[in-house]
Design an enzyme around this catalytic site. Structure first.
Site, mmCIF file in Angstrom:
data_model
loop_
_atom_site.group_PDB
_atom_site.id
_atom_site.type_symbol
_atom_site.label_atom_id
_atom_site.label_comp_id
_atom_site.label_asym_id
_atom_site.label_seq_id
_atom_site.Cartn_x
_atom_site.Cartn_y
_atom_site.Cartn_z
ATOM 1 N N GLU A 235 -2.651 -46.489 32.461
ATOM 2 C CA GLU A 235 -2.024 -47.809 32.276
ATOM 3 C C GLU A 235 -2.638 -48.394 31.013
ATOM 4 O OE1 GLU A 235 0.304 -49.328 34.202
ATOM 5 O OE2 GLU A 235 0.468 -47.749 35.699
ATOM 6 N N CYS A 269 -2.166 -57.241 29.213
ATOM 7 C CA CYS A 269 -1.570 -56.017 28.650
ATOM 8 C C CYS A 269 -0.100 -56.191 28.332
ATOM 9 C CB CYS A 269 -1.772 -54.855 29.608
ATOM 10 S SG CYS A 269 -1.136 -55.195 31.253
HETATM 11 P P1 NAD Z 1 -11.263 -50.422 27.550
HETATM 12 O O1 NAD Z 1 -10.404 -49.228 27.319
HETATM 13 O O2 NAD Z 1 -12.257 -50.783 26.515
HETATM 14 O O3 NAD Z 1 -12.102 -50.266 28.914
HETATM 15 C C1 NAD Z 1 -11.490 -49.969 30.158
HETATM 16 C C2 NAD Z 1 -12.486 -49.244 31.050
HETATM 17 O O4 NAD Z 1 -12.851 -48.017 30.431
HETATM 18 C C3 NAD Z 1 -13.787 -50.002 31.343
HETATM 19 O O5 NAD Z 1 -14.115 -49.828 32.707
HETATM 20 C C4 NAD Z 1 -14.795 -49.306 30.442
HETATM 21 O O6 NAD Z 1 -16.099 -49.279 31.004
HETATM 22 C C5 NAD Z 1 -14.254 -47.892 30.363
HETATM 23 N N1 NAD Z 1 -14.579 -47.236 29.090
HETATM 24 C C6 NAD Z 1 -14.727 -47.821 27.881
HETATM 25 N N2 NAD Z 1 -14.995 -46.890 26.932
HETATM 26 C C7 NAD Z 1 -15.011 -45.695 27.567
HETATM 27 C C8 NAD Z 1 -15.222 -44.346 27.138
HETATM 28 N N3 NAD Z 1 -15.467 -44.045 25.861
HETATM 29 N N4 NAD Z 1 -15.158 -43.365 28.069
HETATM 30 C C9 NAD Z 1 -14.893 -43.650 29.350
HETATM 31 N N5 NAD Z 1 -14.688 -44.905 29.821
HETATM 32 C C10 NAD Z 1 -14.745 -45.912 28.943
HETATM 33 O O7 NAD Z 1 -10.245 -51.632 27.832
HETATM 34 P P2 NAD Z 1 -10.568 -53.160 28.125
HETATM 35 O O8 NAD Z 1 -11.097 -53.816 26.884
HETATM 36 O O9 NAD Z 1 -11.337 -53.321 29.375
HETATM 37 O O10 NAD Z 1 -9.086 -53.706 28.418
HETATM 38 C C11 NAD Z 1 -8.218 -54.063 27.399
HETATM 39 C C12 NAD Z 1 -7.164 -53.005 27.129
HETATM 40 O O11 NAD Z 1 -6.600 -52.567 28.334
HETATM 41 C C13 NAD Z 1 -6.002 -53.530 26.317
HETATM 42 O O12 NAD Z 1 -5.598 -52.526 25.408
HETATM 43 C C14 NAD Z 1 -4.929 -53.777 27.337
HETATM 44 O O13 NAD Z 1 -3.620 -53.758 26.857
HETATM 45 C C15 NAD Z 1 -5.185 -52.663 28.293
HETATM 46 N N6 NAD Z 1 -4.695 -53.001 29.612
HETATM 47 C C16 NAD Z 1 -3.635 -52.318 30.124
HETATM 48 C C17 NAD Z 1 -3.130 -52.691 31.364
HETATM 49 C C18 NAD Z 1 -1.944 -52.002 31.989
HETATM 50 O O14 NAD Z 1 -1.700 -52.252 33.157
HETATM 51 N N7 NAD Z 1 -1.204 -51.180 31.273
HETATM 52 C C19 NAD Z 1 -3.724 -53.723 32.068
HETATM 53 C C20 NAD Z 1 -4.812 -54.378 31.510
HETATM 54 C C21 NAD Z 1 -5.302 -54.003 30.286
#
Ligand code: NAD
Length: 481
Positions: A235, A269
């Site tokens: 997602e 998102c």
């Molecule tokens: P992110 O990708 O930075 O982090 C999400 C999760 O991944 C966190 O739990 C984090 O600890 C983990 N993570 C971060 N880096 C990682 C790595 N290198 N390896 C493994 N895990 C890792 O995202 P965010 O800043 O928490 O959220 C914002 C983003 O999420 C935006 O791009 C937004 O559009 C998207 N988003 C999508 C949805 C959806 O339903 N499609 C919903 C909410 C947010």
């Protein structure tokens, strides 16, 4: 190891920074995985009773600890009470209760026609759980985007490791504290932590990875899944466009775009990322947006505004604004002390600017004038497939044209964001905005394996398809099929 043990000596199903003792290392997460794989293999999660207990547990947890969860989100990024209830807690309670109500029906076998070649016979599919599932959640809707995937995963009968986001530490800690009190400790374990913890988890051979977050990290998750051939739900994010046509109700469009943009200070998102508006109504729309932004901010934004999650993101938004090349119709002011940015409309930015190439994820709305709906369609199709597409129009023909000629995770006509709240609409992206979908039955299906079963009748046992493959048999078979 069995479950971890906290300082009071009682069993717990959480591990992590604010959990019982320490930040989990690779050995800890491997032990959690083993525990959950073992409980899955024991069959305890397969019956409907266990699944309903977990769903009702999630619903009760969210209702009984509303105040605690709302406070945690306020501590994490100043999320106002009512908004946090409406967008984080209530949707989880609704999803859990809707799923519990329909689960028995979703679990039934689905019959399919076996085809002439298999008569007499019957064929059907059964939904079986995938096994042990890893859910990695983002910070922006820190309860909802952790617990709604959990609803789908337990409804499908899986055991689950849930890793909340470290960027919402108070909410992560609250989930780690509460989940052991409401859910089966040998079926659901919360593991808290940041990238190192995620990385250690991704080393393990989970049966399914359910990731919500950025497209960049989504690629890391998919690469990790490839090592074990784990299935994935991704997602992700991206830039969700809004198209406003000349025959739309412009005041309503302005209000509803503003509503979607200002939710969570734009950190959503499916926030409307930018607007493509037909030239004859462009000025009226910009005026309407300016008015709606002032009205929705209210007299005292201090009590109703969500903060930008951290200084890094605030600096990112400032720089998007500084390099936009457009004119600011309203907003633009940044309050570093309170990590706020005023709701901002940027008219006709430079199309090559970072504002128009990166996901904005903040309360800045670019408005671009186009000459026709076809131009808007061309603009959208020239970029990554968005998670959501919004269209404001008074014409059914335009509606059909836009839906037919573009690809996106979902489309919402004459509103923004609200398609997310339809219980039985699948929610998910396509291409760069994600893989797979959930909510309602889609979530149950996404976290299940649909096993195909054929039962053939014993008699008659026609030798037509058995060797030797003679011409006479072929002639007969061709006539029959
Ligand atoms: P992110 O990708 O930075 O982090 C999400 C999760 O991944 C966190 O739990 C984090 O600890 C983990 N993570 C971060 N880096 C990682 C790595 N290198 N390896 C493994 N895990 C890792 O995202 P965010 O800043 O928490 O959220 C914002 C983003 O999420 C935006 O791009 C937004 O559009 C998207 N988003 C999508 C949805 C959806 O339903 N499609 C919903 C909410 C947010």
């Amino acid at each position: 190891m069995a479950t971890s043990v906290n300082s009071s000596g009682t069993a717990s199903n959480s591990l992590g920074a604010s959990g019982p003792q320490h930040q989990p290392g690779a050995t800890d997460v491997a032990e959690v995985f083993e525990l959950l794989s073992h409980s899955f293999a024991s069959g305890r999660t397969r019956g409907i009773g266990w699944r309903i207990d977990q769903l009702r547990g999630i619903e009760r947890m969210v209702n009984e600890h509303e105040a605690e969860l709302l406070q945690a989100m306020a501590d994490d990024f100043g999320k106002p009470r009512f908004e946090a209830w409406m967008t984080d807690l209530m949707p989880v309670a609704v999803e859990a209760s809707h799923t519990a109500k329909h689960l028995a029906r979703w679990m039934r076998p689905r019959w399919v026609w076996p085809g002439k070649a298999n008569l007499p016979g019957r064929s059907w599919t059964v939904a079986e759980p995938k096994g042990t599932v890893l859910i990695i959640a983002p910070w922006n809707y820190p309860v909802q985007l952790a617990l709604s995937p959990l609803v789908a995963a337990v409804a499908a009968g899986n055991t689950v490791v849930l890793k909340p986001s470290e960027l919402a530490p108070a909410t992560s800690a609250a989930l780690a504290r509460l989940i052991p009190r409401y859910l089966d400790p040998e079926g659901v374990v919360v593991v808290e932590g940041a990238v190192e913890v995620s990385t250690a988890l991704l080393e393990l051979p989970f049966d399914h990875l359910f990731f919500t977050g950025s497209t960049t990290v989504g690629k890391v998750v998919m690469a990790a899944a490839a090592r074990h051939l784990s299935s994935v739900t991704l997602e992700l994010g991206g830039k969700s466009p809004v198209v406003v046509t000349a025959d739309a109700d412009i005041d309503i469009a302005a209000r509803r775009i503003t509503f979607g943009k200002l939710l969570n200070a734009g950190q959503t998102c499916i926030a409307p990322d930018y607007v493509l508006v037909e030239r004859p109504v462009a000025d009226r729309l910009v005026d309407g947006l300016v008015t709606a932004m002032a009205a929705m901010e209210g007299a005292d934004p201090g009590t109703t505004r969500t903060r930008i999650v951290n200084d890094r993101h605030l600096a990112r938004l400032e720089s998007l604004l500084a390099d936009s090349g457009g004119s600011v119709a309203t907003g633009g002011a940044v309050d570093h002390a309170r990590r706020w940015i005023d709701p901002t409309v940027v008219v006709d930015p430079d199309l090559g600017s970072p504002l128009m190439s990166e996901e904005i994820f903040g309360p800045i709305l670019p408005v671009i004038t186009v000459d026709s709906v076809d131009d808007a369609i061309g603009f959208i199709n020239g970029r990554d497939k968005p998670l959501a597409l919004y269209l404001f129009t008074g014409s059914r023909a335009t509606e059909q044209e836009v839906v037919r000629s573009t690809t996106s995770g979902g489309v919402c006509i004459n509103h923004t964001v609200m398609h997310f709240m339809v219980p039985e609409l699948p929610f998910g992206g396509v291409g760069a905005s994600g893989i797979g979908a959930y909510h309602g039955r889609s979530g149950f299906d996404e976290l299940s394996h649909r096993k195909a079963v054929l039962r053939r009748g014993i008699r008659p046992d026609l030798a037509l398809t058995y060797p030797p493959f003679t011409e006479a048999k072929e002639r007969l078979l061709r006539r029959f099929l």
